[in-house]
Write an enzyme that holds these catalytic residues in place. Structure first.
Site, PDB file in Angstrom:
ATOM      1  N   LYS A 181      26.860   2.832 -67.929  1.00 35.93           N
ATOM      2  CA  LYS A 181      27.024   2.257 -66.587  1.00 35.93           C
ATOM      3  C   LYS A 181      26.973   3.431 -65.634  1.00 35.93           C
ATOM      4  O   LYS A 181      27.862   4.280 -65.619  1.00 35.93           O
ATOM      5  CB  LYS A 181      28.365   1.523 -66.494  1.00 35.93           C
ATOM      6  CG  LYS A 181      28.802   1.167 -65.083  1.00 35.93           C
ATOM      7  CD  LYS A 181      29.964   0.196 -65.145  1.00 35.93           C
ATOM      8  CE  LYS A 181      30.846   0.180 -63.913  1.00 35.93           C
ATOM      9  NZ  LYS A 181      30.158  -0.050 -62.650  1.00 35.93           N
ATOM     10  N   TYR A 202      30.902   4.959 -69.041  1.00 36.11           N
ATOM     11  CA  TYR A 202      31.004   4.734 -67.591  1.00 36.11           C
ATOM     12  C   TYR A 202      30.882   6.074 -66.874  1.00 36.11           C
ATOM     13  O   TYR A 202      31.814   6.873 -66.873  1.00 36.11           O
ATOM     14  CB  TYR A 202      32.352   4.053 -67.300  1.00 36.11           C
ATOM     15  CG  TYR A 202      32.553   3.571 -65.870  1.00 36.11           C
ATOM     16  CD1 TYR A 202      31.558   3.650 -64.901  1.00 36.11           C
ATOM     17  CD2 TYR A 202      33.767   3.000 -65.505  1.00 36.11           C
ATOM     18  CE1 TYR A 202      31.767   3.178 -63.610  1.00 36.11           C
ATOM     19  CE2 TYR A 202      33.984   2.529 -64.205  1.00 36.11           C
ATOM     20  CZ  TYR A 202      32.979   2.632 -63.267  1.00 36.11           C
ATOM     21  OH  TYR A 202      33.198   2.177 -61.987  1.00 36.11           O
TER      22      TYR A 202
HETATM   23  O1  MN9 Z   1      30.716   0.374 -60.275  1.00 38.75           O
HETATM   24  C1  MN9 Z   1      31.180  -0.468 -58.136  1.00 38.75           C
HETATM   25  N1  MN9 Z   1      31.771   0.814 -57.874  1.00 38.75           N
HETATM   26  C2  MN9 Z   1      33.013   0.951 -57.466  1.00 38.75           C
HETATM   27  C3  MN9 Z   1      30.559  -0.460 -59.475  1.00 38.75           C
HETATM   28  O2  MN9 Z   1      33.705   0.004 -57.154  1.00 38.75           O
HETATM   29  C4  MN9 Z   1      33.543   2.317 -57.367  1.00 38.75           C
HETATM   30  C5  MN9 Z   1      30.117  -0.897 -57.140  1.00 38.75           C
HETATM   31  O3  MN9 Z   1      29.868  -2.235 -57.397  1.00 38.75           O
HETATM   32  C6  MN9 Z   1      30.520  -0.699 -55.686  1.00 38.75           C
HETATM   33  O4  MN9 Z   1      31.787  -1.259 -55.458  1.00 38.75           O
HETATM   34  C7  MN9 Z   1      29.547  -1.366 -54.715  1.00 38.75           C
HETATM   35  C8  MN9 Z   1      29.937  -1.117 -53.255  1.00 38.75           C
HETATM   36  O5  MN9 Z   1      29.686   0.219 -52.902  1.00 38.75           O
HETATM   37  O6  MN9 Z   1      28.262  -0.896 -54.947  1.00 38.75           O
END
Ligand code: MN9
Length: 288
Positions: A162, A135
């Site tokens: 990821k 990640y």
């Molecule tokens: O990793 C999510 N990141 C966080 C995935 O939550 C820090 C994303 O899905 C974001 O929440 C999304 C909104 O900015 O892109």
């Protein structure tokens, strides 16, 4: 092992009125998202408030998701902790419980060296005996796995990354370290760009409430129709822009509660509750 690709919701964690994990709602959310064509689940990530949960709660959530999924799609669990021994405990549990893969944040805060990061991941992989999805989310951890720990990606147990940064050039460069790596993009609002630069799928928070629509975009892009995807991305982004303003995770929980009709509770402190004014904005946008 099933190939992991496509649209993978990073599940939010429902809590009950006492602030405890609501396993009933975890199961309901799994079933709703499978009905909306989710290709897998990412459990206890940033979105799942993993750093605000105890180790036992993280195990309970994984067990509950696995029971509800019952083999229908792959389940990835995020086992990252600053302390290697805690991540190892979660990794060993993931294997025993029957997860398909583990994922881990790098240990952060103390500015560990590249060698220390590599040893952390190898120790966690030894314990998990499962594929690892690293990640990489430098804005929140302060660690960039591509520049600080490139050697790790030569280990064949690393299944994928990821990648939650807007640097898509860097995402594509992971494949120079190991051409077999699977790439999952983590900026939902730019999914179309991530897939055009070679991502195999996306792992994101906003798929908790607009999964079906995101899968429609993914399928359009799978047919190489990137122009056709643009209006779909634009439509998804209307909701994403709004919830980034109203408060990301609490807004997602609120929307799920209203849209699907089961309780999600509020994010754990120090996250603040969703103010009524923000709920009103969400009600107006979604027509609740
Ligand atoms: O990793 C999510 N990141 C966080 C995935 O939550 C820090 C994303 O899905 C974001 O929440 C999304 C909104 O900015 O892109």
């Amino acid at each position: 092992m099933k190939e992991i690709k496509g649209i993978i919701p990073a599940m939010v964690t429902p809590f009950d009125q006492n602030g405890e994990v609501n396993t009933d709602s975890v199961k309901k959310l799994v079933n709703v998202l499978i009905d909306e064509n989710a290709d897998g689940f990412y459990v206890c990530g940033s979105t799942g408030e993993s750093l605000l949960l105890s180790l036992n709660e993280r195990k309970l959530i994984l067990d509950t998701v696995l029971e509800a999924v019952n083999g229908r799609v792959p389940v990835i669990t995020q086992v990252g902790c600053i302390a290697t021994r805690e991540a190892v405990e979660l990794a060993a549990h993931a294997k025993k419980a029957g997860a398909d893969a583990v994922s881990s944040l790098p240990p952060f805060y103390y500015k560990f060296s590249g060698k220390e990061l590599e040893t952390y991941y190898k120790t966690v992989m030894d314990a998990a005996e499962l594929p690892m999805i690293v990640y990489n989310i430098p804005a929140l951890t302060g660690v960039n796995m591509f520049s600080q720990c490139p050697n790790l990606f030569k280990d064949e147990r690393v299944y994928g990354v990821k990648h939650t940064t807007t640097d898509l050039y860097q995402m594509s460069m992971f494949r120079e370290l190991n051409p077999k790596l699977k790439l999952y993009f983590g900026s939902d609002e730019q999914m179309i760009a991530g897939l055009s630069m070679g991502a195999d799928g996306a792992i994101g928070s906003t798929f908790n409430f607009q999964c079906k629509e995101t899968v429609a975009l993914y399928r359009t892009l799978q047919n190489n129709d990137f122009i056709g995807g643009l209006p779909l991305q634009k439509k998804l982004n209307e909701a994403i822009t709004l919830i980034l303003e109203t408060g990301l995770y609490n807004s997602i929980k609120y929307i799920i509660e209203k849209k699907y009709g089961f309780p999600m509770g509020e994010c754990r402190k120090p996250f603040a509750s969703l103010p009524d004014a923000e709920k009103t904005k969400l009600n107006r946008f979604f027509g609740f």
